[in-house]
Every structure is written in structure tokens, then in C-alpha cells.
Scaffold this motif. Structure first.
Motif, short mmCIF file in Angstrom:
data_model
loop_
_atom_site.label_atom_id
_atom_site.label_comp_id
_atom_site.label_asym_id
_atom_site.label_seq_id
_atom_site.Cartn_x
_atom_site.Cartn_y
_atom_site.Cartn_z
N PRO A 74 -0.31 -7.39 -34.70
CA PRO A 74 0.54 -8.38 -35.40
C PRO A 74 -0.27 -9.28 -36.34
CG PRO A 74 1.21 -8.21 -33.12
CD PRO A 74 -0.01 -7.34 -33.26
N THR A 102 13.32 -18.05 -46.28
CA THR A 102 14.04 -17.46 -45.14
C THR A 102 13.52 -16.08 -44.76
OG1 THR A 102 15.73 -16.78 -46.69
CG2 THR A 102 16.18 -18.74 -45.41
N ALA A 103 12.63 -15.50 -45.58
CA ALA A 103 12.03 -14.23 -45.16
C ALA A 103 11.29 -14.42 -43.84
CB ALA A 103 11.08 -13.72 -46.23
N PHE A 104 10.96 -15.66 -43.53
CA PHE A 104 10.31 -16.00 -42.28
C PHE A 104 11.14 -15.56 -41.08
CE2 PHE A 104 9.45 -19.39 -39.05
CZ PHE A 104 8.18 -18.97 -38.73
N ALA A 105 12.45 -15.35 -41.30
CA ALA A 105 13.33 -14.89 -40.22
C ALA A 105 12.79 -13.63 -39.56
CB ALA A 105 14.74 -14.66 -40.74
N LEU A 106 12.10 -12.79 -40.34
CA LEU A 106 11.54 -11.57 -39.76
C LEU A 106 10.51 -11.92 -38.68
CD1 LEU A 106 11.56 -8.47 -39.94
CD2 LEU A 106 9.62 -8.64 -41.47
N HIS A 107 9.71 -12.95 -38.92
CA HIS A 107 8.74 -13.37 -37.91
C HIS A 107 9.46 -13.89 -36.67
CE1 HIS A 107 4.84 -13.81 -40.43
NE2 HIS A 107 5.66 -12.94 -40.98
N VAL A 108 10.62 -14.51 -36.88
CA VAL A 108 11.35 -15.07 -35.75
C VAL A 108 11.99 -13.94 -34.94
CG1 VAL A 108 13.12 -16.71 -35.06
CG2 VAL A 108 11.84 -17.10 -37.15
N THR A 109 12.65 -13.00 -35.61
CA THR A 109 13.36 -11.97 -34.83
C THR A 109 12.37 -11.02 -34.17
OG1 THR A 109 13.57 -10.60 -36.81
CG2 THR A 109 15.43 -11.99 -36.25
N THR A 110 11.20 -10.80 -34.78
CA THR A 110 10.27 -9.88 -34.15
C THR A 110 9.48 -10.57 -33.05
OG1 THR A 110 8.70 -10.39 -35.88
CG2 THR A 110 9.94 -8.37 -36.13
N GLY A 111 9.60 -11.89 -32.96
CA GLY A 111 8.93 -12.61 -31.88
C GLY A 111 7.41 -12.53 -31.97
N VAL A 112 6.88 -12.63 -33.19
CA VAL A 112 5.43 -12.63 -33.33
C VAL A 112 4.89 -13.97 -32.79
CG1 VAL A 112 5.69 -13.34 -35.72
CG2 VAL A 112 3.53 -12.44 -34.98
N THR A 127 9.77 -22.43 -33.49
CA THR A 127 10.03 -21.40 -34.50
C THR A 127 11.42 -21.50 -35.11
OG1 THR A 127 8.91 -20.07 -32.84
CG2 THR A 127 9.36 -19.02 -34.92
N PRO A 128 12.51 -21.61 -34.29
CA PRO A 128 13.83 -21.69 -34.93
C PRO A 128 13.96 -22.91 -35.83
CG PRO A 128 14.03 -21.44 -32.55
CD PRO A 128 12.60 -21.68 -32.83
N LEU A 153 12.38 -22.26 -39.11
CA LEU A 153 13.24 -21.43 -39.96
C LEU A 153 14.33 -22.29 -40.60
CD1 LEU A 153 14.13 -18.69 -41.03
CD2 LEU A 153 15.47 -18.39 -38.97
#
Lengths: 523, 302
Positions: free
Chosen positions: A284, A353-363, A512-513, A516
């Protein structure tokens, strides 16, 4: 219709303030600054009226021409500083062209730059209060001039948007646009040199400008005050003709824009090239580093800071060439180290908001922090080392290399650690992805300055040990202190970097949320 | 909502019931001022041997933005292996609910379990089970399509070989093989949606949460994606899609929940909810707000 467009612009401005109080603070500060500048300007013009009319005329013509140039070029370079009344948004409404033109022109005046220009143009009449005819003419010319400013900016922007609808051009212009900005110092220096070398440079420049569309309108009151009625009439004609031609060009481009939706031709490319993803470790953190590195090279917002690395030495060199003493160049390394290490302090805000990918993948926060730091270090470390050593090659003074590199490396490592904490906690609005790097979201300046100045202060405190040691080394000439600065800079910097990553990672994990949500506010 | 034996299959939650907070064994905050938390199912999802663990269980989920209550105590059970549709008018709270269920937005109240894992207590564990396609967020669009999907896989901690093997498969399934090297910023809206969907699938999640997955996607790609999703459900996966295309949901999904004004108005299997009528008719009945055509008398061409 015209009233509608102006009201729309006012509503847009007002609603903009409602989104965040910071924005309002920013606009108020900007407004106060503008009022201050205006007051100074008008006072200066008033005092000009006591000098020779030639002098006043020269100042007005030069200043006015500069204003025209500013209106023409700045919005184009910033690719649409104000697109709230973008003609593309009126495509579906059947607004008669004449009314649309007038409405957009007057709408363009609403806002700080428009109002400032109008007031300044009207205020320049103060320079002519002793000559009633010139005074009346000045007020009239102020109207023409302001209108020309707005129309001029519309023409240049709509001309450049045809080009700018291609993403490549937009990216490129954003990166290239930084060059004149960084080199502003050397450029003005060159111009002032030019002034000094020839005594009659300014008067001859004024004469030239006065017959060009840029300065004609500004020269009219002066001509009247001097009694040159014929020249005044001719120049007024030039000014009006220029406005008419510009308005006609604008109308043409607007008519074209209304029937030509933006189209972006893209060639399809098959995959197979993973770029940095195949060079970085498949973890990651490695993925984050690879992604960030791709952005450093492909996103103009990062590209702008990349381009300025080689330009800053040039600017500093010219700045010092006045004094003829270049020893200060030796501190170039620490300067670059600070600029680059702090460049990632708004990294998450840049993701938007592309940061959402980091949030959903739980990095994990640690992986995110490490990846961003590594990407920045890949660029910042060689740049810092190079710009630390290079000045010594030219200047000598090698005994200072140890303390200076101690400070440079210390600041680089400490700055990266600090950025890791700051970007996980203090976000501010930055230009959106795909936007020009110069486009600061209105009102974000206050918070940005606060975060950046605060960061600078903290960084100075954290790097104080190596700075003090280095300064002792420089002033005593004892090499021991220099080597101590180097050791302390590297060791303390590395420790602070680790602390920053751990602390920033922990903050990141716990909010994290919220992060975002914070970056999503800027749309 | 079928997994709860004590509940009628189709529930019509009444929100005049501001009873107890949705205490689900967690630090149970009282109802926020202005957020009546309906205690429709106050019990924690107690999964005995007879009741299978739902893929997604939501209890008393609530969120307010300033004065506006976006989600008003939502309860949902999405059975494992179901194809679950979430329908509702614009601004009904679908996206907000799904954001809270997937760990993107912290709820004011309520709890969410994904296959029994509390999303807000163990977010990393829960996120491993979920693939999420959020609506209205950007992508890292300066990456190529291929890089973006690879990025999503590596961020999940998958090893490079597995990612490299799955990415071409996903691109082929999304009909993006020929555009794999194009920057995502140059993709069309439909292609962007498809590549985002690919990033949600890369780690083979047990639960897929897709917010408006078919928006701007062309019919051929949409049919392909539907096939992929059906296969996925047939193999034991669970899909939740939000949409306001009733027809699509009626044909595609086996379960559906109707959300309006931040409340669940009805939930259950599609046949139970539509109750003989078409889903669209039932939806309009539940949500209301139909205006009669007389409203625009001047809109006549003759």
C-alpha cells in the motif's frame, strides 16, 4: 436581461460567501487591501495635479496601459479567473446576443477587480481637477477604459479557451505560467536597468503607448490639459475604435462558443505501462508513493512547484546581483528543502474527493503518510542535495558545506515529518484537480496563510538545534560545529520524520471520514 | 428485511414513534435534538443458529447536516446472497445512507454491520469485505485506467501478481481494454463509471455497494455489467445498488427498499414490496408527490 445577469452575478458572489465564513474573511481582507491601494493611488494622482501636466500624463498613460495589459493577460494565464458568467452556461437560454454581451460586460465589472478598476479609472480624474475640460474628458475616458478592460479580458479568455478546452494545453499553460511569476524579480530588474540606462526611455515609451490602443484613451485628458486638441480627438477615436473592434471580436467568439460545445479529442491507448507502479514496491505505501509520483509529473498543480525548482536559483541570483555578493546563494539548499518538503502539507486537499478511494480501501494512515513522503523525497532529496552542493562549486567556501547541508537535510526531513502531520489534520481549499495551479479558491487565502505560517514557525522551532549549531559554525569558523550541525540535522530530522509519520498516521486513522468531508467541501 | 423473523416482511415504519434510541449494545447516545430516532428494531441483530448473518445490517442510522435531517433512523437488513435495490427520489438520503454504511461518512447515530463486523468499530476489517462505488466523488484521474485499478488493488494490500492477473480481466469485462492506457481524466462519463466499478471489484469483496452504477453507462456496457453482477450474486456475493430507475431495479434485483425523506418506507423482496402493482406505481404511491398533468395548461403545442 442585463439587470438579470448582473443580479445573477451578485447572487453568485453572495452565495459564495455563505459557504464558509473564511471565504467572507478573505473577501473582506481583499476588499480592505483594495481600498487601501485605491486611496493611495487617488491621493498620488491628486498630488500629481500639482506637477507639470506632462508628468501626470506620463504616469496615467503608463499606469493605464499596464491595467489594460493586466486585464488582457492575467485571466488568460489563470485560465478563467472568473468563469461564474461563463458563456457556455447560457447556451440553452435564448438570450439575444446584444443583451448577453452587455449583460456579461457589466457583470464582469461586479467583483473586486472590476470595481477597483472602475474606481481607479474614475479617480484618475483627480489628477486633472485644475483643468475643467480635461476633468470632464477624464471621467468619460474612465468609462470607455473600464469597459475596454472588461471586453479585453473576455476576448483574450475566449480566444484562449478554444485552446484551453484541450486538457494538454491547459496542463501545459498552467506549468509554464509559473515561469514569469518566479522570474518576476529578474524581469523587473531588467526593465529598471533599461530605465536607468536611458534617461528619455519613459517619455518615449509614453509617446509610443499614447498612440497605441493600450494608452490612447489614457492620454486624452492629458492632451486636452496641454491644449493638443487635435491629438486628443485622434486618440479618442483610436480608443473608441479599439473598444468597438474588441467588442466585435468578442461577439464573434461568443457566437462561436454558443454553438460549439467544448470537445476534447483523445487518442485511445492500450495499457501495459504501469509506470511508477512497477518501480515501487507492491505494498500500500509503495502504491501511494507511485501514485503521488505520477501526480508530481502529470498534475500541473504539482508540476508548477517542480518547474520552479530550477527557477528559484535564477531568481535569487538576480536578486543578489544588485549587491554583487553571492554568499547568500550558499543557503539555497535549505530554502529548496523547506519549499519542497512543505509542498505536500496539503496533499490530501489536492486529492479532493478522489481521496474516497483511500477511505473505501481502508489504507492505513501510516502507509498513506509513508507513500506521500517517499514520493516527495524522491524529488526533494536530489534537488536539495544538488542545490546545496552546486553553489559551493561556483563560490568555493567549502568549509561551510557541512553546516549548510546539515541545515538543508534537517529542514527537509523535519519538513516532511511536519507535512505528514499537517496534511492529516489541517486542510484548506486548494485549486481543484484539473484547474489552473494559480486559481486560489476565493477566501481560502486566510486559512492557507494561517496553516502555512504556523507550519513555518513550528518548522523553525523544530529545526532550531541544527540551525543554531550551523550558525555557530559559520561565525566561529570552527569546523567541529559544522559537523555537529550535519549530524544533528540528519539524526534529529530522521527522528522527527518518524514521529511525524506515526503521529500523522494516527490522526489520519482516527479521522479519515472527517478528512474526506473536509476536502469534499471544496468543489 | 427478510432475515428478521419477528418483523413483517414489508414494514411501514412510522416515525411518530420517537421511543428509545437505537441502542444496539454500543455507547447509545440519546436522540439528537431534532433527530427523532425511531426505535423500530431496538434489538441488536442477534444472529442465532437459525438466522443467517445478513450481508449488511443497519440499525437506527441517522445523520443531520445543519438544520437538515438527511437520514432519519434507517433500519435495513440485506440478506447474504441477495441483489438488493435501494430506490428513492432525489435527495431521499440514499447516498448519505450508503456513505455511512460503507465507512465514508461518520453517522450521528446508529450502527452498521457487514457480515457481522461493525463498520465503525472495526473499519479496516469491514472494508476488506466491501467493494464500494461511491457516487459523486472524483477519481485519481491522472492515472491511466489500468494504473487506477492496479492502485486500488495495491492499496488493499493485495500482492502484485494477483493484481496484475485480475486487472486485464476487469478491463476486458468493462470493455475498456483498448483504453487501458488512456488517462482517466480523458474518459467519458460512462467509461469513468465503469473504471470506478472495476476498482470496487478488484479484491473480490463479499459485499458490493454501488451508488448509481448505471448512470451514463451505455446499454451494452450496462447489460454486460448486469451479467457480471448476476454471476457474482449467483456465486454467493451480495450486491446493493441505489438507483432511481424503477424498471431496472424491478428486473434486476430480488430485494428492494424504498427510501424517502431519510426514512425507509418499505423493504422486502421485490414481489412483496410491489404487491401486485409495478414497482414504479408502488413507489409513487409510497413516496407521493405526483402532480396532475393539468398543472401546465399552456404547454400544448396546438
Amino acid at each position: 436581461m442585463v439587470a438579470h445577469l448582473v443580479r445573477l452575478k451578485l447572487t453568485l458572489l453572495r452565495n459564495g460567501f455563505k459557504r464558509s465564513p473564511w471565504q467572507l474573511v478573505g473577501v473582506i481582507l481583499g476588499g480592505l487591501y483594495a481600498v487601501g491601494v485605491l486611496a493611495l493611488l487617488i491621493a498620488g494622482l491628486f498630488f500629481l495635479s500639482y506637477t507639470e501636466p506632462e508628468m501626470a500624463r506620463m504616469v496615467v498613460v503608463l499606469g493605464g496601459s499596464a491595467a489594460f495589459l493586466g486585464w488582457a493577460l492575467i485571466p488568460m494565464m489563470a485560465t478563467g479567473v472568473d468563469m461564474t458568467l461563463d458563456p457556455a452556461r447560457f447556451v440553452t437560454f435564448a438570450v439575444p446576443m446584444r443583451q448577453l454581451l452587455l449583460g456579461l460586460a457589466i457583470g464582469g465589472l461586479v467583483g473586486i477587480p472590476g470595481v477597483v478598476t472602475l474606481v481607479a479609472a474614475l479617480g484618475h480624474a483627480a489628477a486633472w481637477w485644475q483643468h475643467p475640460v480635461a476633468l470632464v474628458a477624464a471621467v468619460l475616458c474612465a468609462g470607455i477604459a473600464t469597459l475596454t478592460c472588461v471586453v479585453l479580458s473576455r476576448v483574450t479568455t475566449s480566444a484562449s479557451t478554444t485552446l484551453a478546452s484541450s486538457r494538454r494545453f491547459k496542463d501545459l499553460s498552467g506549468v509554464i505560467g509559473i515561469i514569469p511569476l518566479v522570474l518576476l524579480g529578474p524581469i523587473t530588474l531588467g526593465i529598471t536597468e533599461g530605465f536607468r540606462s536611458s534617461q528619455d526611455f519613459l517619455p518615449s515609451l509614453t509617446e509610443g503607448l499614447a498612440w497605441s490602443p493600450l494608452g490612447a484613451v489614457w492620454a486624452v485628458p492629458g492632451d486636452l490639459a496641454l491644449g493638443n486638441w487635435g491629438a486628443a480627438a485622434a486618440r479618442l477615436l483610436i480608443a473608441v475604435a479599439f473598444l468597438a473592434v474588441m467588442a466585435w471580436l468578442w461577439k464573434l467568439s461568443l457566437a462561436r462558443a454558443l454553438v460549439t460545445p467544448p470537445y476534447n479529442a483523445v487518442s485511445r491507448k492500450a495499457g501495459g505501462k504501469l509506470g511508477w507502479f512497477s518501480r515501487m514496491p507492491g505494498t500500500p505505501a509503495g502504491a501511494v508513493a507511485a501514485r503521488a509520483l505520477i501526480y508530481w509529473f502529470k498534475d500541473p498543480r504539482y508540476g508548477a512547484s517542480l518547474v520552479s525548482i530550477p527557477l528559484i536559483p535564477v531568481a535569487v541570483f538576480f536578486g543578489l546581483s544588485q549587491a554583487g555578493d553571492f554568499t547568500f546563494m550558499l543557503w539555497l539548499g535549505p530554502m529548496i528543502a523547506f519549499l519542497l518538503s512543505f509542498a505536500i502539507s496539503a496533499d490530501i486537499a489536492y486529492d479532493n474527493t478522489a481521496f474516497a478511494l483511500h477511505v473505501t480501501t481502508g489504507v492505513s494512515g501510516r502507509a498513506d503518510r509513508i507513500g506521500r513522503v517517499v514520493a516527495c523525497a524522491v524529488i526533494a532529496l536530489p534537488a536539495t542535495v544538488l542545490l546545496t552542493v552546486l553553489p559551493f562549486v561556483f563560490i568555493g567556501e567549502w568549509h561551510l558545506l557541512a553546516p549548510v547541508s546539515g541545515v538543508a537535510l534537517g529542514i527537509l526531513l523535519t519538513g516532511l515529518g511536519l507535512s505528514s502531520v499537517v496534511s492529516a489534520r489541517y486542510t484548506y481549499n486548494v485549486p481543484l484537480p484539473g484547474e489552473s495551479p494559480f486559481k486560489t479558491p476565493p477566501g481560502s487565502t486566510a486559512r492557507m496563510m494561517l496553516v502555512q505560517l504556523g507550519g513555518l514557525g513550528v518548522l523553525g522551532l523544530l529545526a532550531l538545534p541544527e540551525i543554531v549549531l550551523a550558525l555557530i559554525g559559520v561565525f566561529t569558523g570552527e569546523p567541529l560545529w559544522g559537523w555537529l550541525a550535519l549530524v544533528v540535522g540528519v539524526v534529529l530530522g530522521a527522528v522527527l520524520l518518524v514521529v511525524g509519520i506515526v503521529l500523522g498516521g494516527r490522526w489520519y486513522d482516527s479521522r479519515t471520514p472527517e478528512l474526506l468531508q473536509a476536502v469534499a467541501k471544496n468543489k | 428485511m427478510t432475515s428478521h423473523p419477528s418483523q413483517p416482511p414489508v414494514q411501514q415504519p412510522d416515525n411518530q414513534n420517537p421511543g428509545q434510541p437505537p441502542a444496539v449494545g454500543a455507547p447509545a447516545p440519546g436522540p439528537a435534538d431534532g433527530v427523532p430516532a425511531p426505535a423500530q428494531q431496538p434489538a441488536a441483530p442477534a444472529y442465532g443458529a437459525q438466522a443467517p448473518v445478513p450481508a449488511l445490517a443497519v440499525r437506527g442510522l441517522a445523520k443531520r447536516f445543519g438544520e437538515k435531517i438527511a437520514v432519519n433512523g434507517v433500519n435495513l437488513d440485506v440478506p447474504a446472497g441477495s441483489f438488493y435495490g435501494l430506490v428513492g427520489p432525489n435527495g431521499a438520503g440514499k447516498t448519505t445512507s450508503l456513505s455511512m454504511a460503507t465507512g465514508l461518512l461518520r453517522p450521528d447515530y446508529g450502527q452498521v454491520w457487514v457480515h457481522g463486523v461493525d463498520v465503525w468499530a472495526e473499519p479496516l476489517k469491514a472494508k476488506r469485505l466491501m467493494g464500494v462505488l461511491p457516487d459523486g466523488v472524483r477519481l485519481f484521474d491522472r492515472l491511466t485506467g489500468e494504473q487506477l485499478v492496479t492502485y486500488a488493488g495495491l492499496l488493499r494490500g493485495m500482492d502484485r501478481e494477483t493484481v496484475a492477473a485480475r486487472v486485464p480481466d476487469l478491463l476486458r469485462a468493462m470493455d475498456l481494454t483498448n483504453d487501458a492506457g488512456t488517462l482517466v481524466v480523458d474518459y467519458s462519463a460512462g467509461m469513468t463509471k465503469k473504471i470506478a466499478l472495476a476498482t470496487a471489484l478488484i479484491h473480490a469483496p463479499k459485499l458490493l455497494v454501488l451508488d448509481e452504477p448505471f448512470e451514463a453507462v451505455d446499454p451494452v456496457s450496462a447489460a454486460n455489467i448486469r451479467d457480471i453482477l448476476h454471476d457474482y450474486v449467483a456465486s454467493g456475493g451480495t450486491v446493493i445498488v441505489s438507483s432511481h430507475v424503477m424498471d431496472l431495479v424491478q428486473r434486476m434485483c430480488d430485494h428492494v427498499a424504498v427510501i424517502a425523506g431519510g426514512n425507509v418506507l418499505a423493504a422486502g423482496t421485490v414481489d412483496e414490496v410491489r404487491d401486485g402493482a409495478s414497482l414504479e406505481e408502488r413507489f409513487v404511491q409510497l413516496v407521493g408527490g405526483r402532480t396532475q398533468a393539468e398543472g401546465l395548461e399552456w404547454l400544448r403545442t396546438s
